[in-house]
Design a protein around this motif. Structure first.
Motif, PDB file in Angstrom:
ATOM      1  N   ASP B  49       0.874  -1.316  -0.026  1.00  0.00           N
ATOM      2  CA  ASP B  49      -0.101   0.138   0.038  1.00  0.00           C
ATOM      3  C   ASP B  49       0.862   1.323  -0.053  1.00  0.00           C
ATOM      4  N   PRO B  50       1.684   1.347  -0.977  1.00  0.00           N
ATOM      5  CA  PRO B  50       2.387   2.745  -0.999  1.00  0.00           C
ATOM      6  C   PRO B  50       1.712   3.872  -0.565  1.00  0.00           C
ATOM      7  N   SER B  51       2.488   4.739   0.325  1.00  0.00           N
ATOM      8  CA  SER B  51       1.756   5.789   0.674  1.00  0.00           C
ATOM      9  C   SER B  51       2.957   7.026   1.111  1.00  0.00           C
ATOM     10  N   LEU B  52       2.546   8.179   1.636  1.00  0.00           N
ATOM     11  CA  LEU B  52       3.690   9.085   1.876  1.00  0.00           C
ATOM     12  C   LEU B  52       3.558   9.135   3.676  1.00  0.00           C
ATOM     13  N   HIS B  53       3.170   8.006   4.190  1.00  0.00           N
ATOM     14  CA  HIS B  53       2.867   7.701   5.652  1.00  0.00           C
ATOM     15  C   HIS B  53       4.333   8.381   6.360  1.00  0.00           C
ATOM     16  N   TRP B  54       5.335   7.538   5.994  1.00  0.00           N
ATOM     17  CA  TRP B  54       6.453   7.896   6.697  1.00  0.00           C
ATOM     18  C   TRP B  54       7.055   9.259   6.671  1.00  0.00           C
ATOM     19  N   THR B 223      24.044  15.979  15.703  1.00  0.00           N
ATOM     20  CA  THR B 223      23.974  16.210  14.355  1.00  0.00           C
ATOM     21  C   THR B 223      23.157  15.283  13.478  1.00  0.00           C
ATOM     22  N   LEU B 224      22.772  15.563  12.313  1.00  0.00           N
ATOM     23  CA  LEU B 224      21.995  14.527  11.473  1.00  0.00           C
ATOM     24  C   LEU B 224      22.474  13.129  11.476  1.00  0.00           C
ATOM     25  N   PRO B 225      23.580  12.744  11.015  1.00  0.00           N
ATOM     26  CA  PRO B 225      24.282  11.520  10.993  1.00  0.00           C
ATOM     27  C   PRO B 225      24.173  10.805  12.385  1.00  0.00           C
ATOM     28  N   LEU B 226      24.498  11.511  13.471  1.00  0.00           N
ATOM     29  CA  LEU B 226      24.385  10.933  14.967  1.00  0.00           C
ATOM     30  C   LEU B 226      22.917  10.676  15.159  1.00  0.00           C
ATOM     31  N   GLU B 227      21.995  11.751  14.757  1.00  0.00           N
ATOM     32  CA  GLU B 227      20.597  11.411  15.142  1.00  0.00           C
ATOM     33  C   GLU B 227      20.007  10.037  14.570  1.00  0.00           C
ATOM     34  N   LEU B 228      20.628  10.038  13.281  1.00  0.00           N
ATOM     35  CA  LEU B 228      20.092   8.634  12.248  1.00  0.00           C
ATOM     36  C   LEU B 228      20.591   7.445  13.020  1.00  0.00           C
ATOM     37  N   PHE B 229      21.761   7.740  13.364  1.00  0.00           N
ATOM     38  CA  PHE B 229      22.530   6.374  13.977  1.00  0.00           C
ATOM     39  C   PHE B 229      21.685   5.910  15.184  1.00  0.00           C
ATOM     40  N   ALA B 230      21.287   7.015  16.173  1.00  0.00           N
ATOM     41  CA  ALA B 230      20.780   6.610  17.507  1.00  0.00           C
ATOM     42  C   ALA B 230      19.373   6.180  17.019  1.00  0.00           C
ATOM     43  N   PHE B 231      18.556   6.812  16.137  1.00  0.00           N
ATOM     44  CA  PHE B 231      17.518   6.423  15.838  1.00  0.00           C
ATOM     45  C   PHE B 231      17.439   5.028  15.313  1.00  0.00           C
ATOM     46  N   MET B 232      18.035   4.596  14.522  1.00  0.00           N
ATOM     47  CA  MET B 232      18.441   3.211  13.974  1.00  0.00           C
ATOM     48  C   MET B 232      18.598   2.412  15.129  1.00  0.00           C
ATOM     49  N   SER B 233      19.422   2.742  16.232  1.00  0.00           N
ATOM     50  CA  SER B 233      19.655   1.746  17.309  1.00  0.00           C
ATOM     51  C   SER B 233      18.188   1.463  18.219  1.00  0.00           C
ATOM     52  N   LEU B 234      17.407   2.629  18.139  1.00  0.00           N
ATOM     53  CA  LEU B 234      16.386   2.684  18.949  1.00  0.00           C
ATOM     54  C   LEU B 234      15.455   1.885  18.706  1.00  0.00           C
ATOM     55  N   SER B 235      14.894   2.328  17.320  1.00  0.00           N
ATOM     56  CA  SER B 235      13.737   1.639  16.830  1.00  0.00           C
ATOM     57  C   SER B 235      13.834   1.733  15.401  1.00  0.00           C
ATOM     58  N   VAL B 236      13.439   0.882  14.628  1.00  0.00           N
ATOM     59  CA  VAL B 236      13.531   0.925  13.217  1.00  0.00           C
ATOM     60  C   VAL B 236      12.546   0.814  12.477  1.00  0.00           C
ATOM     61  N   SER B 237      12.162   2.153  11.661  1.00  0.00           N
ATOM     62  CA  SER B 237      11.089   2.163  10.921  1.00  0.00           C
ATOM     63  C   SER B 237      11.350   2.830   9.636  1.00  0.00           C
ATOM     64  N   PRO B 238      10.238   2.703   8.743  1.00  0.00           N
ATOM     65  CA  PRO B 238      10.547   3.499   7.356  1.00  0.00           C
ATOM     66  C   PRO B 238      10.756   4.779   7.513  1.00  0.00           C
ATOM     67  N   THR B 239      10.490   5.741   8.394  1.00  0.00           N
ATOM     68  CA  THR B 239      10.934   7.009   8.506  1.00  0.00           C
ATOM     69  C   THR B 239      12.236   7.094   8.339  1.00  0.00           C
ATOM     70  N   ILE B 240      13.149   6.254   8.489  1.00  0.00           N
ATOM     71  CA  ILE B 240      14.510   6.504   8.218  1.00  0.00           C
ATOM     72  C   ILE B 240      14.699   6.573   6.574  1.00  0.00           C
ATOM     73  N   TYR B 241      14.048   5.823   5.795  1.00  0.00           N
ATOM     74  CA  TYR B 241      13.847   5.750   4.298  1.00  0.00           C
ATOM     75  C   TYR B 241      13.498   7.204   3.963  1.00  0.00           C
ATOM     76  N   ALA B 242      12.599   7.621   4.420  1.00  0.00           N
ATOM     77  CA  ALA B 242      11.560   8.792   4.165  1.00  0.00           C
ATOM     78  C   ALA B 242      12.693   9.934   4.352  1.00  0.00           C
ATOM     79  N   LEU B 243      13.380  10.047   5.330  1.00  0.00           N
ATOM     80  CA  LEU B 243      14.604  10.952   5.805  1.00  0.00           C
ATOM     81  C   LEU B 243      15.620  10.809   4.823  1.00  0.00           C
ATOM     82  N   GLY B 244      16.052   9.737   4.673  1.00  0.00           N
ATOM     83  CA  GLY B 244      17.058   9.410   3.641  1.00  0.00           C
ATOM     84  C   GLY B 244      16.876   9.983   2.368  1.00  0.00           C
TER      85      GLY B 244
END
Lengths: 361, 272
Positions: B49-54, B223-244
């Motif tokens: 179900d492709p969407s803009l959710h993330w 900073t953004l890369p650090l935030e990304l890394f922290a986020f990835m180790s915390l909970s992984v959701s496709p948000t990270i793909y949207a951000l990327g």
């Protein structure tokens, strides 16, 4: 604009410990076209750059328009320089390049543009104002550089090998244009070149330099007819040089054993160089007193109305002669042929070789 | 025959080009597609179900994944690092044209700092800061750590730029009446401007995605890369793909504009 006189008094320049210019003294009159001529490394460019203020003289005085300028920056000397590479600013249009000096002086834009346009049309570049330097041909770049230098309102224009980057046909065309420009503007031009042809064609005064010294100063005719040293005779071209040793008074003995008649100037046993104008040498003996030499023909070059024949003496010295094509027709030279050549004693100039010469001050 | 050989060569070249492009962009393409994952979708294919959710999640301040402050910090940090690097590299480029006492040593020290492992630099800066009692911040100690990375590159580029610089341009300017400052302003800087632009762009990008050197010394705000890394180790959701996807498209956009500016200024100076 009018020209200013330039005077160098005992000017000396060292690079680290190497002596580049050794006590050069020279005076160039206002409105004169002066060429500094010499092989690379003779100090001619260093001399020019010292006049411009891009090199500082270690000793001596540089006087431009009656003022000693040794301690003044380049732009306050009354000189402007045209660089060998033209040094046009690549990021500016032709118009802005030409208007660079007035822009720095704070001349209002409208006035600046008007004057730059006038100079561009003076040098034949009208209509090229909005081009960038890379869009110009070599000749156009040179004209732009000339206009830019003129806009600094110099009394003296300094030109560093200005024609060396051009192809032969353009070089001759620009050469006569430089001369016309200099006459029209009445500026003093000091032009550095290694081409004797250029120097002879342009100058009111030729200055021949070697090893940081001036070897001769004079009109082109002076220098060509009465070269002061064998080096000058050789460099200015058009001379055959024979090296030998003085023998009996009035004689010079070549290594081949041939004897040439010369003036008696030096004691017996002095190493000497004899210089004879290439066009004074003929294949026919005209008088019993003529000097003669035997030589082998190396090459024959047809130059149209003239023929240049390069030869080697029996003791291996190279020289060349220039004769009218008609004169050659009678003799029908062939390569490797051994022939006799003749010239008058009056045409034979004699010089002591360098080691015997008193050292120039 | 000759034509056939040329076609073969052209085909070979195109094949290499295609493989190279796939190698460069395939990983990003996967992320780009998965960014449009539906709310129920996972981190891997298939796409449900492709969407803009993330993407919505990305800008929702209530969600854990509001990256905007981190992006802001990273952009500011990158701008500052880029400005400092450009100015210092220009100065170094000007200075290195003359041989001065210790210039060779300075050059090798500069290059040498590039081979020191990044995390060691970071830890070293951390140790020194705690020794001196300096509080570690993203705009202080982290900026310093990033400069140890961007400066050597900037200096190297400017050395290369100045090695092609025609000094007679500066002499001509002086000859026409320019003082030192005017020579720099009207001739030297405009002539090396494309090089400076390259330094600014490269150091911006180096700083923007710097991780290893910044990691230990960024202090409490990421900073953004650090935030990304922290986020990835915390909970992984496709948000990270949207951000990327968003950040990469922004970067590509910036690059395209920058390149266009460069090409325009280069064209202006060449034949029509």
């Amino acid at each position: 604009m009018s020209g200013g006189a330039v005077e160098l008094i005992n000017v000396t320049k060292y690079y680290d410990r190497t002596l580049a210019v050794d006590g050069v003294s020279l005076s160039v009159a206002a409105g004169e076209y002066c060429c500094l001529l010499g092989p690379s490394g003779c100090g001619k460019t260093s001399t020019l750059r010292m006049i411009a203020g891009h090199e500082l003289a270690d000793r001596g005085d540089i006087v431009v328009g009656g003022r000693r300028v040794n301690d003044l920056p380049p732009s306050e000397r009354g000189t402007a320089m045209m660089f060998q590479s033209y040094a046009l600013f690549p990021h500016l249009t032709v118009l802005d390049n030409v208007g660079f000096a007035p822009m720095l002086r704070g001349v209002p834009k409208v006035e600046r543009i008007e004057e730059s346009r006038r100079l561009l049309s003076l040098v034949g570049l009208g209509g090229w104002e909005s081009r960038y330097p890379r869009q110009l041909s070599g000749g156009q770049a040179q004209r732009a550089a000339l206009a830019r230098a003129l806009n600094a309102r110099p009394q003296v224009l300094l030109l560093d090998e200005p024609l060396s980057a051009l192809d032969p046909i353009l070089r001759i065309q620009m050469r006569s244009e430089l001369k016309r420009m200099q006459l029209e503007l009445g500026l003093t031009f000091i032009h550095v070149t290694h081409s004797q042809e250029e120097a002879l064609a342009l100058s009111d005064r030729v200055v021949v330099m070697e090893d940081g010294h001036i070897r001769q100063t004079g009109t082109p005719l002076d220098v060509f007819e009465r070269p002061a040293t064998p080096f000058v005779a050789d460099f200015i071209g058009g001379h055959a040089i024979f090296r030998g040793t003085t023998g009996q008074p009035g004689n010079t003995v070549l290594p081949s054993g041939e004897i040439l008649h010369t003036q008696t100037k030096f004691g017996t046993g002095t190493p000497v160089a004899l210089a004879v104008r290439c066009d004074a040498i003929s294949f026919a003996r005209r008088s019993a007193d003529d000097n003669s030499i035997t030589a082998r023909v190396v090459t024959i070059e047809h130059l149209g109305a003239l023929i240049r024949v390069t030869l080697k003496t029996m003791d291996g010295q190279d020289f060349s002669v220039v004769i009218p094509e008609r004169a050659e027709r009678g003799t029908r030279l062939t390569v490797s042929e051994i022939i006799s050549l003749y010239w008058t004693v009056a045409d034979t100039r004699i010089y002591a070789e360098k080691q015997a010469q008193p050292k120039a001050a | 025959m000759a034509a056939a050989r040329v076609t073969m060569a052209a085909k070979g070249r195109n094949a290499v080009f295609v493989v190279f492009s796939i190698f460069l962009y395939a990983p990003f393409l996967a992320i780009f597609i998965l960014a449009f994952q539906g709310p129920q979708g996972g981190l891997n294919f298939p796409l449900r179900d492709p969407s803009l959710h993330w993407f919505h999640d990305l800008i929702d301040p209530r969600s854990l994944s509001d990256f905007r402050p981190a992006i802001g910090r990273s952009v500011i940090l990158a701008l500052v690092a880029s400005a400092i690097t450009t100015i210092v590299s220009l100065a170094a480029g000007l200075a290195f044209r003359r041989r001065f006492t210790g210039s060779a040593t300075l050059f090798y020290l500069t290059i040498g700092s590039l081979v020191v492992p990044s995390s060691l630099v970071s830890i070293g800066i951390g140790i020194i800061c705690s020794m001196l009692g300096i509080q570690m911040t993203w705009w202080g100690s982290a900026l310093g750590a990033q400069l140890t990375w961007t400066l050597p590159f900037g200096v190297l580029i400017m050395l290369a730029v100045f090695s092609h610089f025609d000094r007679s341009l500066e002499e001509a300017a002086r000859d026409l009446g320019a003082n030192r400052w005017q020579v720099l302003r009207h001739v030297t800087i405009p002539v090396v401007a494309p090089g400076l632009f390259a330094v600014a762009l490269l150091s911006f990008m180096l700083s923007y995605d710097e991780f290893a050197r910044t990691a230990v010394v960024a202090g409490s705000e990421n900073t953004l890369p650090l935030e990304l890394f922290a986020f990835m180790s915390l909970s992984v959701s496709p948000t990270i793909y949207a951000l990327g996807t968003v950040t990469t498209l922004l970067s590509i956009g910036a690059l395209v504009i920058a390149t266009a500016v460069l090409i325009r200024s280069a064209n202006r100076r060449r034949a029509p």
